[in-house]
Design an enzyme around this catalytic site. Sequence first.
Site, PDB file in Angstrom:
ATOM      1  CB  SER A 124      -0.999  -0.027   1.206  1.00 45.52           C
ATOM      2  OG  SER A 124      -0.220  -0.021   2.386  1.00 45.52           O
ATOM      3  CG  HIS A 145      -2.884  -0.588  -3.260  1.00 43.47           C
ATOM      4  ND1 HIS A 145      -3.253   0.563  -3.013  1.00 43.47           N
ATOM      5  CD2 HIS A 145      -3.215  -1.473  -2.015  1.00 43.47           C
ATOM      6  CE1 HIS A 145      -3.664   0.950  -1.734  1.00 43.47           C
ATOM      7  NE2 HIS A 145      -3.244  -0.374  -1.220  1.00 43.47           N
ATOM      8  CD  GLU A 157      -3.910   3.250  -5.549  1.00 44.93           C
ATOM      9  OE1 GLU A 157      -4.261   4.363  -5.505  1.00 44.93           O
ATOM     10  OE2 GLU A 157      -3.377   2.711  -4.972  1.00 44.93           O
ATOM     11  CG  ASN A 195      -2.859   4.798   1.065  1.00 46.81           C
ATOM     12  OD1 ASN A 195      -4.257   4.716   1.551  1.00 46.81           O
ATOM     13  ND2 ASN A 195      -2.334   3.616   0.965  1.00 46.81           N
TER      14      ASN A 195
END
Length: 498
Positions: A124, A145, A157, A195
Amino acid sequence: MQDMNAAGLSLGVVGAGAMGTGIAQVAALGGIEVRLFDTREGAAAKSCEGIAGRLSKRAAEGKMPADEARDAAARLNAAGALADLSGCDVVVEAIVEDLEVKRSLFAELEAIVSSDALLASNTSSLPIGAIGAEMKHPERFAGLHFFNPVPLMKLVEVIPGPDTTEAVVEALTVLSRRLGRTPVRVKDTPGFLVNYGGRAYATEALAILQETVATPAEIDAVMRDCFGFRMGPFELMDLTGVDVNFPVTRFVHESSFGDPRLRSTALHRYMLETRRLGRKSGRGFFDYADGAARPSADAPGDAAPARSVFVHGDAPILKDLVGDCGAQVLDADDGSSPILAAPVGEDATAHAVRCGVDPRRLVCVDTVGDMSKRVTVMTAPGADADGLASVVALLSAKRAVTAIADSPGFIGQRIAAMVANLGCEMAQMGLAEPADIDLAMRLGLNYPKGPLELADAIGPRVVHAILSELQALTGDDRYRPSQWLRRRAALGLSALQP
């Protein structure tokens, strides 16, 4: 390289934790033979049994066909050793976030799998290029991800490293779709897309709290009612856990060489240090003990409502609001009635000084965002408390009112502008295509709008004005507008315009 839609495709998953188990489940449902490995004795078998049990339960509840659940469970296999993944066409790693541990694992996998097998990491945060730097064949390696919980979260992702071939990126994109996910190609950068982009919502709320502008309950209510977010920033941090969101925030901030746009607060770290983690510990920004009451976000509206007000400046929406609540809008300031204004980016103090209005009678109203459920008001230091109470009582007749301390950009303008600005910066950095940035943020974080859509909904020129005022009044480069935003605001273009 195997066709990712082939009937006999096999997928290896390393790590039987929450993420690895979720990946194994969606792969089995996608018609793929799955081999799940974990170094913990019996963990992989337990994970496979758990998946089979959940699928069987869904079938019994009529949520999926019984034969589909049975066939998916039959595709799950617990591997007794890493070598059992040797025949897999693709292997996805979902283990601890430790660079050296991951590098060591992929060195082992390269010695085990065939030369045309694809390798992927579910990291991540760690750079894909750094994980693959010591691989013999990094061209077949990329990031894949997923988001937790994998069966519910549709986003994946796809992150190519510096050596990843286009054929591998395309194959993993096809695989993601077969797993029922929505793939978005993302640049290999700290935190990747979601993120990284998700930092603004929480950190600006924390900055507002640090300045004692408003309480967590008030901030959450404004973002839910006025900007359509499913959860307020403090509710969201309590749900994910401070032990999760603070380390990610710190990592992204430090990896970005201290960019102030990504900065958190001392309170965020203090919550971690004192184990006030949120729901999982029973206490975070809110108390989750049995019977604990949630603090109110509503200002009391029990005073005598204002009968007349003067609206300063060209603010027809504010005049309509006052009229809808039953008060008279004066044609000129009578020297005694409350003065209402709708500043953009300014606080009440700056607005009073710039416009030459009486700061004691001035009540500022945030007209950016939806005012049908809730209205935010603020006053300058030394303002007349009775005048504020009369305005709150007036507006409370038709909607909830949140009264806050003086703040440039109120609550909603600040947080929404920061979310939009960080989205613009991601577009400027080329993290993904503009439309994909919005798609990823909606799917990965359940935002009501992507950050670029949010910029367009407010207006790029308005967002730019909010940030410029915030930067000027605070002297903090945290609020510096992205060049992507500045150019589109100046040209009158959509924030989504490439």
